[in-house]
Design a protein around this motif. Sequence first.
Motif, PDB file in Angstrom:
ATOM      1  N   GLN A 189       0.822  -1.204   0.000  1.00  0.00           N
ATOM      2  CA  GLN A 189       0.000   0.000   0.000  1.00  0.00           C
ATOM      3  C   GLN A 189       0.858   1.257   0.000  1.00  0.00           C
ATOM      4  N   THR A 190       1.969   1.240   0.749  1.00  0.00           N
ATOM      5  CA  THR A 190       2.868   2.394   0.776  1.00  0.00           C
ATOM      6  C   THR A 190       3.553   2.571  -0.575  1.00  0.00           C
ATOM      7  N   LEU A 191       4.030   1.473  -1.144  1.00  0.00           N
ATOM      8  CA  LEU A 191       4.722   1.540  -2.428  1.00  0.00           C
ATOM      9  C   LEU A 191       3.803   2.073  -3.524  1.00  0.00           C
ATOM     10  N   VAL A 192       2.586   1.574  -3.592  1.00  0.00           N
ATOM     11  CA  VAL A 192       1.639   2.033  -4.615  1.00  0.00           C
ATOM     12  C   VAL A 192       1.368   3.522  -4.463  1.00  0.00           C
ATOM     13  N   LYS A 193       1.197   3.955  -3.236  1.00  0.00           N
ATOM     14  CA  LYS A 193       0.913   5.369  -2.993  1.00  0.00           C
ATOM     15  C   LYS A 193       2.063   6.249  -3.481  1.00  0.00           C
ATOM     16  N   VAL A 194       3.285   5.864  -3.163  1.00  0.00           N
ATOM     17  CA  VAL A 194       4.448   6.658  -3.580  1.00  0.00           C
ATOM     18  C   VAL A 194       4.635   6.604  -5.093  1.00  0.00           C
ATOM     19  N   PHE A 195       4.521   5.418  -5.686  1.00  0.00           N
ATOM     20  CA  PHE A 195       4.756   5.264  -7.123  1.00  0.00           C
ATOM     21  C   PHE A 195       3.718   6.007  -7.961  1.00  0.00           C
ATOM     22  N   THR A 196       2.513   6.165  -7.436  1.00  0.00           N
ATOM     23  CA  THR A 196       1.465   6.837  -8.208  1.00  0.00           C
ATOM     24  C   THR A 196       1.385   8.327  -7.927  1.00  0.00           C
ATOM     25  N   GLU A 197       1.932   8.780  -6.801  1.00  0.00           N
ATOM     26  CA  GLU A 197       1.829  10.189  -6.438  1.00  0.00           C
ATOM     27  C   GLU A 197       3.115  10.967  -6.676  1.00  0.00           C
ATOM     28  N   ARG A 198       4.255  10.277  -6.782  1.00  0.00           N
ATOM     29  CA  ARG A 198       5.550  10.948  -6.915  1.00  0.00           C
ATOM     30  C   ARG A 198       6.185  10.646  -8.263  1.00  0.00           C
ATOM     31  N   LYS A 199       7.044  11.538  -8.709  1.00  0.00           N
ATOM     32  CA  LYS A 199       7.829  11.318  -9.921  1.00  0.00           C
ATOM     33  C   LYS A 199       9.313  11.370  -9.560  1.00  0.00           C
ATOM     34  N   GLY A 200      10.101  10.602 -10.296  1.00  0.00           N
ATOM     35  CA  GLY A 200      11.532  10.567 -10.041  1.00  0.00           C
ATOM     36  C   GLY A 200      12.067   9.187 -10.341  1.00  0.00           C
ATOM     37  N   PRO A 201      13.396   9.007 -10.303  1.00  0.00           N
ATOM     38  CA  PRO A 201      13.974   7.676 -10.519  1.00  0.00           C
ATOM     39  C   PRO A 201      13.516   6.713  -9.437  1.00  0.00           C
ATOM     40  N   ILE A 202      13.349   5.458  -9.812  1.00  0.00           N
ATOM     41  CA  ILE A 202      12.715   4.490  -8.921  1.00  0.00           C
ATOM     42  C   ILE A 202      13.466   4.310  -7.610  1.00  0.00           C
ATOM     43  N   LEU A 203      14.797   4.417  -7.617  1.00  0.00           N
ATOM     44  CA  LEU A 203      15.535   4.244  -6.368  1.00  0.00           C
ATOM     45  C   LEU A 203      15.253   5.381  -5.396  1.00  0.00           C
ATOM     46  N   GLU A 204      15.020   6.581  -5.919  1.00  0.00           N
ATOM     47  CA  GLU A 204      14.642   7.692  -5.035  1.00  0.00           C
ATOM     48  C   GLU A 204      13.236   7.482  -4.488  1.00  0.00           C
ATOM     49  N   LEU A 205      12.344   6.954  -5.322  1.00  0.00           N
ATOM     50  CA  LEU A 205      10.988   6.668  -4.843  1.00  0.00           C
ATOM     51  C   LEU A 205      11.013   5.605  -3.752  1.00  0.00           C
TER      52      LEU A 205
END
Length: 243
Positions: A189-205
């Motif tokens: 749930q945390t990962l989905v929220k960050v991946f859908t709300e934030r932009k940037g390289p995946i390691l920073e996400l």
Amino acid sequence: MSDPQPLEEESYDMSGTRLALTLCVTKAREGSEEDMEALEHMFQQLGFESTMKRDPTAKQFQEELDKFQQAMDARTDPISCGFVVLMAHGLEGQLKGEDGEMVNLDDLFAVLNNKNCRALRGKPKVYIVQACRGEHKDPGEVVGGDEVMMITKDNTKTIPTFTDFLHIFSTIEGYISYRHDKKGSFFIQTLVKVFTERKGPILELLTEVTRRMAEEELVQGGKARKVNPEIQSTLRKRLYLQK
């Protein structure tokens, strides 16, 4: 002494097809459907062609990964990225299928490596593993007096067999992973929220995912627990999932 050279900002070409496969054991794993729904939303938003399989046996975990690889190698259009989500009960290095039998994670990881999957050779391959890796529980530690807030010789160009992988585990080796029977898995749930709300390289996400998880306080059996994901990367370039 000469000035240090700036890092190259090369990133993976994500203009081709993006493919995702989710294998999830829902039996005796309340909250799994919420995770599946959240992941489906994430893949849709990120432009992935997503396939989801429920309640695979140990053998079917392997079979579905093999079919995923074979289907990609049979395609004629360029593929940019393969994304695999594996959710089940587990031990370190193993997942438990719906039939109670175990499958080795290393065997699943090997399916898409640069030797075995031509379509993803030199392309990013992301594995997310939502599963326990042991029985240890982390009560957290004190920092600075305050409680941690919960949370080739012939000139042929070659590439190492195991580059371009990103393995993301919901917890560290030897520790349990937490899942709410109604809200779903804390990590997913945390990962989905960050991946859908934030932009940037995946390691920073993923650093942001770790930060958010570290700040949360989980309660199990009346006791506070901490948990954080573990990230293993052999990526050679920056990986941006957002279009």
